[in-house]
Design an enzyme around this catalytic site. Structure first.
Site, PDB file in Angstrom:
ATOM      1  N   GLY A   1       0.830  -1.189   0.000  1.00 12.29           N
ATOM      2  CA  GLY A   1       0.000   0.000   0.000  1.00 12.29           C
ATOM      3  C   GLY A   1       0.865   1.239   0.000  1.00 12.29           C
TER       4      GLY A   1
ATOM      5  N   GLY B   1       0.388   2.659   6.919  1.00 11.85           N
ATOM      6  CA  GLY B   1       0.398   1.943   8.196  1.00 11.85           C
ATOM      7  C   GLY B   1       0.904   0.517   8.128  1.00 11.85           C
TER       8      GLY B   1
ATOM      9  N   ASP C   1       6.507  -6.175   5.596  1.00  7.32           N
ATOM     10  CA  ASP C   1       5.719  -4.947   5.497  1.00  7.32           C
ATOM     11  C   ASP C   1       5.820  -4.275   4.128  1.00  7.32           C
ATOM     12  OD1 ASP C   1       8.188  -3.653   5.608  1.00  7.32           O
ATOM     13  OD2 ASP C   1       7.593  -2.266   7.178  1.00  7.32           O
TER      14      ASP C   1
END
Length: 232
Positions: free
Chosen positions: A9, A14, A79
């Site tokens: 993303g 986040g 991540d």
């Protein structure tokens, strides 16, 4: 069953917080994007044209190292992954921040690394190394939410108003990349405008969604193995 989960993303959405939450929930290892120790990031934001190519090579190398480790172990969450990397390089190339020769060199190196992942042969998993992730989690948020979170986390090199167009261009391409170009695994889309895992109730809701998706993946894999055995 063990899972290799990749998050993706926009910058600032986040991913690190989600990675920590998932790793704790699944008792898995977390692989974080190299940011705080990355000396090229500040240089890139001050001079994109000069530092876009070395920054992309740096990230490509660190993401390749992380995905190789992740594929060789039972449970891992990343991540950001190597699969997403080309989107950033393409934006830099289209914006004139990377020369064609640099972009071609980057793509050649990326394809070579992706081939290497398919040839992994040593791991701690009894079934052998994975060849691709089990799940990609797309944290999808509006541009307004992204900019609020970038401002809130306060990294100096991201705050210059001149970077807004770069962020907007990148944001505008994410849906297309996820829905039309990412083919490595199942995708779970999370509405990051609505779900804020800094709130306890939202974190619990997200983990329920995640667990349901992982059960679905397990059921599909079980059905695939049963079908495979039945054909023997």
């Amino acid at each position: 069953m063990g899972y290799v989960i990749c998050l993706g993303g926009m910058i600032g959405v986040g991913k690190t917080s989600y990675t920590t939450l998932i790793a704790q929930h699944l008792n898995s290892e977390a692989f974080y994007e190299s940011v705080d120790d990355n000396r090229l990031l500040d240089l890139f934001y001050n001079d994109r044209e000069r530092f876009a190519f070395p920054l992309q090579i740096y990230f490509l190398n660190t993401r390749f190292r992380s995905i190789k480790k992740a594929m060789r172990h039972k449970n891992n969450v990343l991540d950001r992954s190597i699969y997403e990397d080309a989107l950033f390089a393409k934006i830099n190339f289209e914006d004139g921040m990377m020369k064609e020769a640099e972009f071609d060199c980057y793509l050649d190196l990326l394809h070579n690394m992706l081939e290497e992942i398919q040839e992994l042969d040593h791991c701690t998993c009894p079934t052998g190394p994975k060849k691709r992730p089990d799940l990609f989690i797309y944290l999808r948020a509006s541009f307004e939410t992204i900019m609020e979170r970038i401002e809130k986390r306060g990294r100096d090199y991201e705050q210059d108003p001149s970077h807004v167009n770069y962020f907007r261009r990148l944001h505008s391409r994410y849906d297309d990349w996820v829905f039309n170009h990412y083919k490595e695994s199942d995708v779970l889309i999370i509405d990051a405008d609505r779900i804020d895992i800094t709130r306890e109730e939202d974190a619990a809701e997200f983990l329920e969604i995640l667990d349901a998706k992982l059960r679905e993946i397990d059921e599909k894999e079980t059905a695939r193995l049963v079908q495979k055995v039945s054909y023997k």
